[in-house]
Design a protein around this motif. Sequence first.
Motif, PDB file in Angstrom:
ATOM      1  N   LEU A   1      -9.875  -7.503   2.485  1.00 16.45           N
ATOM      2  CA  LEU A   1      -9.452  -6.155   2.081  1.00 16.45           C
ATOM      3  C   LEU A   1      -8.240  -5.689   2.890  1.00 16.45           C
ATOM      4  CD1 LEU A   1     -12.976  -4.573   1.599  1.00 16.45           C
ATOM      5  CD2 LEU A   1     -11.281  -4.940  -0.203  1.00 16.45           C
ATOM      6  N   ASP A   2      -8.185  -6.064   4.160  1.00 16.30           N
ATOM      7  CA  ASP A   2      -7.010  -5.751   4.987  1.00 16.30           C
ATOM      8  C   ASP A   2      -5.751  -6.405   4.406  1.00 16.30           C
ATOM      9  OD1 ASP A   2      -8.172  -4.111   6.888  1.00 16.30           O
ATOM     10  OD2 ASP A   2      -8.585  -5.736   8.296  1.00 16.30           O
ATOM     11  N   GLU A   3      -5.905  -7.674   3.998  1.00 15.52           N
ATOM     12  CA  GLU A   3      -4.774  -8.402   3.415  1.00 15.52           C
ATOM     13  C   GLU A   3      -4.354  -7.778   2.074  1.00 15.52           C
ATOM     14  OE1 GLU A   3      -6.057 -12.478   3.291  1.00 15.52           O
ATOM     15  OE2 GLU A   3      -5.902 -12.698   5.469  1.00 15.52           O
ATOM     16  N   GLN A   4      -5.358  -7.394   1.255  1.00 13.97           N
ATOM     17  CA  GLN A   4      -5.052  -6.742  -0.026  1.00 13.97           C
ATOM     18  C   GLN A   4      -4.272  -5.444   0.202  1.00 13.97           C
ATOM     19  OE1 GLN A   4      -8.196  -5.968  -2.893  1.00 13.97           O
ATOM     20  NE2 GLN A   4      -9.285  -7.803  -2.216  1.00 13.97           N
ATOM     21  N   LEU A   5      -4.752  -4.666   1.169  1.00 14.93           N
ATOM     22  CA  LEU A   5      -4.113  -3.386   1.466  1.00 14.93           C
ATOM     23  C   LEU A   5      -2.677  -3.605   1.941  1.00 14.93           C
ATOM     24  CD1 LEU A   5      -4.624  -0.303   1.628  1.00 14.93           C
ATOM     25  CD2 LEU A   5      -5.268  -0.651   4.010  1.00 14.93           C
ATOM     26  N   LEU A   6      -2.506  -4.564   2.831  1.00 14.01           N
ATOM     27  CA  LEU A   6      -1.176  -4.868   3.359  1.00 14.01           C
ATOM     28  C   LEU A   6      -0.245  -5.336   2.243  1.00 14.01           C
ATOM     29  CD1 LEU A   6      -0.003  -4.816   6.256  1.00 14.01           C
ATOM     30  CD2 LEU A   6      -0.352  -7.285   6.319  1.00 14.01           C
ATOM     31  N   HIS A   7      -0.782  -6.202   1.378  1.00 14.13           N
ATOM     32  CA  HIS A   7       0.005  -6.733   0.258  1.00 14.13           C
ATOM     33  C   HIS A   7       0.441  -5.605  -0.674  1.00 14.13           C
ATOM     34  CE1 HIS A   7       1.338  -9.530  -2.799  1.00 14.13           C
ATOM     35  NE2 HIS A   7       0.564  -8.916  -3.694  1.00 14.13           N
ATOM     36  N   LYS A   8      -0.492  -4.716  -1.010  1.00 18.33           N
ATOM     37  CA  LYS A   8      -0.173  -3.599  -1.917  1.00 18.33           C
ATOM     38  C   LYS A   8       0.795  -2.618  -1.258  1.00 18.33           C
ATOM     39  CE  LYS A   8      -4.099  -3.727  -5.029  1.00 18.33           C
ATOM     40  NZ  LYS A   8      -3.396  -4.386  -6.104  1.00 18.33           N
TER      41      LYS A   8
ATOM     42  N   ASP B   1       3.018  -3.344   0.995  1.00 18.18           N
ATOM     43  CA  ASP B   1       4.329  -3.998   0.988  1.00 18.18           C
ATOM     44  C   ASP B   1       4.985  -3.891  -0.383  1.00 18.18           C
ATOM     45  OD1 ASP B   1       4.228  -4.684   3.633  1.00 18.18           O
ATOM     46  OD2 ASP B   1       3.627  -6.781   3.292  1.00 18.18           O
ATOM     47  N   ALA B   2       4.179  -4.103  -1.431  1.00 18.75           N
ATOM     48  CA  ALA B   2       4.701  -4.052  -2.798  1.00 18.75           C
ATOM     49  C   ALA B   2       5.201  -2.650  -3.148  1.00 18.75           C
ATOM     50  CB  ALA B   2       3.626  -4.487  -3.791  1.00 18.75           C
ATOM     51  N   TYR B   3       4.514  -1.613  -2.640  1.00 17.35           N
ATOM     52  CA  TYR B   3       4.882  -0.245  -2.991  1.00 17.35           C
ATOM     53  C   TYR B   3       5.887   0.370  -2.031  1.00 17.35           C
ATOM     54  CZ  TYR B   3       0.738  -0.788  -5.917  1.00 17.35           C
ATOM     55  OH  TYR B   3      -0.180  -1.245  -6.816  1.00 17.35           O
ATOM     56  N   SER B   4       6.200  -0.348  -0.962  1.00 19.35           N
ATOM     57  CA  SER B   4       7.163   0.216   0.006  1.00 19.35           C
ATOM     58  C   SER B   4       8.607  -0.172  -0.319  1.00 19.35           C
ATOM     59  CB  SER B   4       6.806  -0.244   1.424  1.00 19.35           C
ATOM     60  OG  SER B   4       6.977  -1.641   1.533  1.00 19.35           O
ATOM     61  N   ILE B   5       8.808  -0.814  -1.471  1.00 18.93           N
ATOM     62  CA  ILE B   5      10.166  -1.211  -1.881  1.00 18.93           C
ATOM     63  C   ILE B   5      11.037   0.021  -2.061  1.00 18.93           C
ATOM     64  CG2 ILE B   5      11.497  -2.322  -3.719  1.00 18.93           C
ATOM     65  CD1 ILE B   5       9.004  -4.144  -4.144  1.00 18.93           C
ATOM     66  N   SER B   6      10.449   1.047  -2.627  1.00 21.79           N
ATOM     67  CA  SER B   6      11.226   2.277  -2.844  1.00 21.79           C
ATOM     68  C   SER B   6      10.542   3.466  -2.145  1.00 21.79           C
ATOM     69  CB  SER B   6      11.370   2.543  -4.335  1.00 21.79           C
ATOM     70  OG  SER B   6      10.100   2.446  -4.957  1.00 21.79           O
ATOM     71  N   PRO B   7      10.637   3.526  -0.810  1.00 17.54           N
ATOM     72  CA  PRO B   7       9.947   4.598  -0.083  1.00 17.54           C
ATOM     73  C   PRO B   7      10.503   5.989  -0.378  1.00 17.54           C
ATOM     74  CG  PRO B   7      11.341   3.342   1.406  1.00 17.54           C
ATOM     75  CD  PRO B   7      11.377   2.649   0.087  1.00 17.54           C
ATOM     76  N   GLY B   8      11.741   6.062  -0.804  1.00 20.69           N
ATOM     77  CA  GLY B   8      12.348   7.358  -1.120  1.00 20.69           C
ATOM     78  C   GLY B   8      11.634   8.069  -2.245  1.00 20.69           C
ATOM     79  N   ILE B   9      11.126   7.299  -3.188  1.00 19.93           N
ATOM     80  CA  ILE B   9      10.408   7.871  -4.329  1.00 19.93           C
ATOM     81  C   ILE B   9       9.167   8.612  -3.852  1.00 19.93           C
ATOM     82  CG2 ILE B   9       9.068   7.286  -6.394  1.00 19.93           C
ATOM     83  CD1 ILE B   9      11.055   5.027  -6.903  1.00 19.93           C
ATOM     84  N   TRP B  10       8.470   8.021  -2.872  1.00 24.14           N
ATOM     85  CA  TRP B  10       7.220   8.612  -2.384  1.00 24.14           C
ATOM     86  C   TRP B  10       7.446   9.949  -1.689  1.00 24.14           C
ATOM     87  CZ3 TRP B  10       2.873   7.181  -4.427  1.00 24.14           C
ATOM     88  CH2 TRP B  10       2.750   5.881  -4.940  1.00 24.14           C
ATOM     89  N   ASN B  11       8.668  10.165  -1.192  1.00 26.79           N
ATOM     90  CA  ASN B  11       8.980  11.456  -0.572  1.00 26.79           C
ATOM     91  C   ASN B  11       8.928  12.582  -1.606  1.00 26.79           C
ATOM     92  OD1 ASN B  11       9.323  10.229   1.888  1.00 26.79           O
ATOM     93  ND2 ASN B  11      11.546  10.059   1.685  1.00 26.79           N
TER      94      ASN B  11
ATOM     95  N   LYS C   1      -5.987   3.060  -6.284  1.00 31.28           N
ATOM     96  CA  LYS C   1      -6.276   1.677  -5.870  1.00 31.28           C
ATOM     97  C   LYS C   1      -6.315   1.555  -4.352  1.00 31.28           C
ATOM     98  CE  LYS C   1      -4.275  -0.544  -9.925  1.00 31.28           C
ATOM     99  NZ  LYS C   1      -3.072  -1.183 -10.458  1.00 31.28           N
ATOM    100  N   LEU C   2      -5.293   2.146  -3.700  1.00 29.33           N
ATOM    101  CA  LEU C   2      -5.233   2.091  -2.241  1.00 29.33           C
ATOM    102  C   LEU C   2      -6.441   2.793  -1.617  1.00 29.33           C
ATOM    103  CD1 LEU C   2      -1.427   2.786  -1.601  1.00 29.33           C
ATOM    104  CD2 LEU C   2      -2.614   0.598  -1.426  1.00 29.33           C
ATOM    105  N   GLY C   3      -6.799   3.946  -2.180  1.00 30.33           N
ATOM    106  CA  GLY C   3      -7.968   4.691  -1.674  1.00 30.33           C
ATOM    107  C   GLY C   3      -9.250   3.900  -1.802  1.00 30.33           C
ATOM    108  N   GLU C   4      -9.424   3.228  -2.936  1.00 25.29           N
ATOM    109  CA  GLU C   4     -10.624   2.418  -3.159  1.00 25.29           C
ATOM    110  C   GLU C   4     -10.701   1.263  -2.169  1.00 25.29           C
ATOM    111  OE1 GLU C   4     -10.285   1.423  -7.292  1.00 25.29           O
ATOM    112  OE2 GLU C   4     -11.233   3.300  -7.947  1.00 25.29           O
ATOM    113  N   ILE C   5      -9.556   0.619  -1.926  1.00 29.82           N
ATOM    114  CA  ILE C   5      -9.522  -0.497  -0.970  1.00 29.82           C
ATOM    115  C   ILE C   5      -9.884  -0.007   0.428  1.00 29.82           C
ATOM    116  CG2 ILE C   5      -8.019  -2.170   0.191  1.00 29.82           C
ATOM    117  CD1 ILE C   5      -6.521  -2.487  -2.493  1.00 29.82           C
ATOM    118  N   VAL C   6      -9.302   1.116   0.847  1.00 33.20           N
ATOM    119  CA  VAL C   6      -9.556   1.655   2.186  1.00 33.20           C
ATOM    120  C   VAL C   6     -11.035   2.022   2.340  1.00 33.20           C
ATOM    121  CG1 VAL C   6      -9.090   3.616   3.721  1.00 33.20           C
ATOM    122  CG2 VAL C   6      -7.201   2.440   2.608  1.00 33.20           C
TER     123      VAL C   6
END
Length: 200
Positions: A50-57, A59-69, A124-129
Amino acid sequence: MAIKFQYNKTALQGLDKQLKMREKALPVIKNKETALRIEVKRAKAKVKDLDEQLLHKMDAYSISPGIWNEFNSNLISIADIKTSTKKIAGVKTPVLEKVDFHIEDYSLFENPKWYAEGICILKKLGEIVLEREFYNRKMELLNYARRKTTQKVNLYEKVQIPGYNDAIRKIKRFLEDEENLSKSSQKIVKNRQQKQEAES
């Protein structure tokens, strides 16, 4: 741990009963320890996965961090967590059944189109955590029970069973010695009586 006992047949029977009970219980406790050890390993592997899944996800979603702002994180929250318990080798462990999220109303026209996808990602991230936290707790509970079971195995194997065997051996020797002394004294008395009868 010294076993207290008296040098008589009643104590011998009591100690023998205690010894048999422990010898009978020892394989069961050892099996429980093995089962707990395997389950701790599984839970540990699941936490790592689950740690690896979280890290992988992440990483995948941090491509465009500006959007999350731009994203309003108050849109999604956890409404309810449905749990149950499952017994593993006699240990109650928590199981995550379902996570219900509460999503605030938002305008599809005033916000970016990717908001709906952003909410799915956060779910998804919340469920993994949460699942990771449950497996972590499960691992802690099982590991604690395993340590206690290992202590009991060691107590039986290295202290109590040898202690009872030793006490039983001492009582048997004492009773044999007492019997031999009794027979010897009976022989001496008999010989004296025969000698007295012969003289008179």
